[in-house]
Design an enzyme around this catalytic site. Sequence first.
Site, PDB file in Angstrom:
ATOM      1  N   ASP A  11       0.873  -1.176   0.000  1.00 20.56           N
ATOM      2  CA  ASP A  11       0.000   0.000   0.000  1.00 20.56           C
ATOM      3  C   ASP A  11       0.907   1.221   0.000  1.00 20.56           C
ATOM      4  O   ASP A  11       1.688   1.408   0.927  1.00 20.56           O
ATOM      5  CB  ASP A  11      -0.889   0.023   1.243  1.00 20.56           C
ATOM      6  CG  ASP A  11      -2.015  -0.989   1.172  1.00 20.56           C
ATOM      7  OD1 ASP A  11      -2.254  -1.517   0.075  1.00 20.56           O
ATOM      8  OD2 ASP A  11      -2.637  -1.255   2.206  1.00 20.56           O
ATOM      9  N   ASP A 134     -13.568  -6.605  -3.807  1.00 19.35           N
ATOM     10  CA  ASP A 134     -13.603  -6.613  -2.347  1.00 19.35           C
ATOM     11  C   ASP A 134     -14.989  -7.092  -1.940  1.00 19.35           C
ATOM     12  O   ASP A 134     -15.997  -6.581  -2.443  1.00 19.35           O
ATOM     13  CB  ASP A 134     -13.368  -5.215  -1.773  1.00 19.35           C
ATOM     14  CG  ASP A 134     -11.979  -4.675  -2.104  1.00 19.35           C
ATOM     15  OD1 ASP A 134     -11.086  -5.486  -2.424  1.00 19.35           O
ATOM     16  OD2 ASP A 134     -11.791  -3.449  -2.026  1.00 19.35           O
TER      17      ASP A 134
END
EC number: 4.3.2.10
Length: 273
Positions: A11, A134
């Site tokens: 990330d 997701d």
Amino acid sequence: MLTKRIIPCLDVTLDRAGGCVVKGVEFVDLKEAGDPVELAKRYNEEGADELVFLDITASAQGRKTMIDVIERTADEVFIPLTIGGGINSIDAIRQILRAGADKVSVNTSAVKNPDFIKESSDIFGAQCIVTAIDCRRNTDIKNNPDKTILELEDGTPAWYEVVIYGGREATGIDAVQWARKAEELGSGEILLTSMDRDGTCAGYDLPITKKLSEELDIPIIASGGVGNPQHIYEGFSIGKADAALAASIFHFREYSIKEVKEYLRDREIPVRL
């Protein structure tokens, strides 16, 4: 038999002036503290099969910096690089691929506009387009008769709901049906993240991973929940995934990629060593 892939995920946030930070990483042995390029080099040397950078930057300036990060990474690392996070235009994909990335990952933008997958795939090729899904478990099956009902580990029936904006917004969309549609529209891979498991170190969400792996012809990358090599083994042996994505177990040096691959090889999972 195709080898199974191990994919570290970073990330990356690039809002800090003059630099970039890798979220949730202990900055050990890095020439530039927090430089994702240095971490990418380390993973490349350790034997990662691919890398994923998720850009969690909000600003336009940060986006330009991300292009610089991709260019520098592509100069140093010779394994496939996937970039995701806020990609919502053909122009953005073109810039990212020109900078040296091999694939882009689309998520919320694809849910909002499914034809974006088809358009992207038609222009750049399916091999460049990863649809990130997701999802979250939803045990309300009485009011959702049209959903794909799976049996959870404890026998509870549930369906998996697509969530967007980093898990903040539920969509009412069935994850299995959406994955099928993404494949039909020209996605080359599915990156499946269980929001129930993400960050828990409790292992992948195996029911949904297995279902997508069996239903679809394109590769499934399992994501969310890895705490040890056994979890990755289960993602392959039970979940039938084609690739395993993990973050913290590699970032914090709990296990090296080599250790994970040797663990898998000893259990007859085909990996590139």
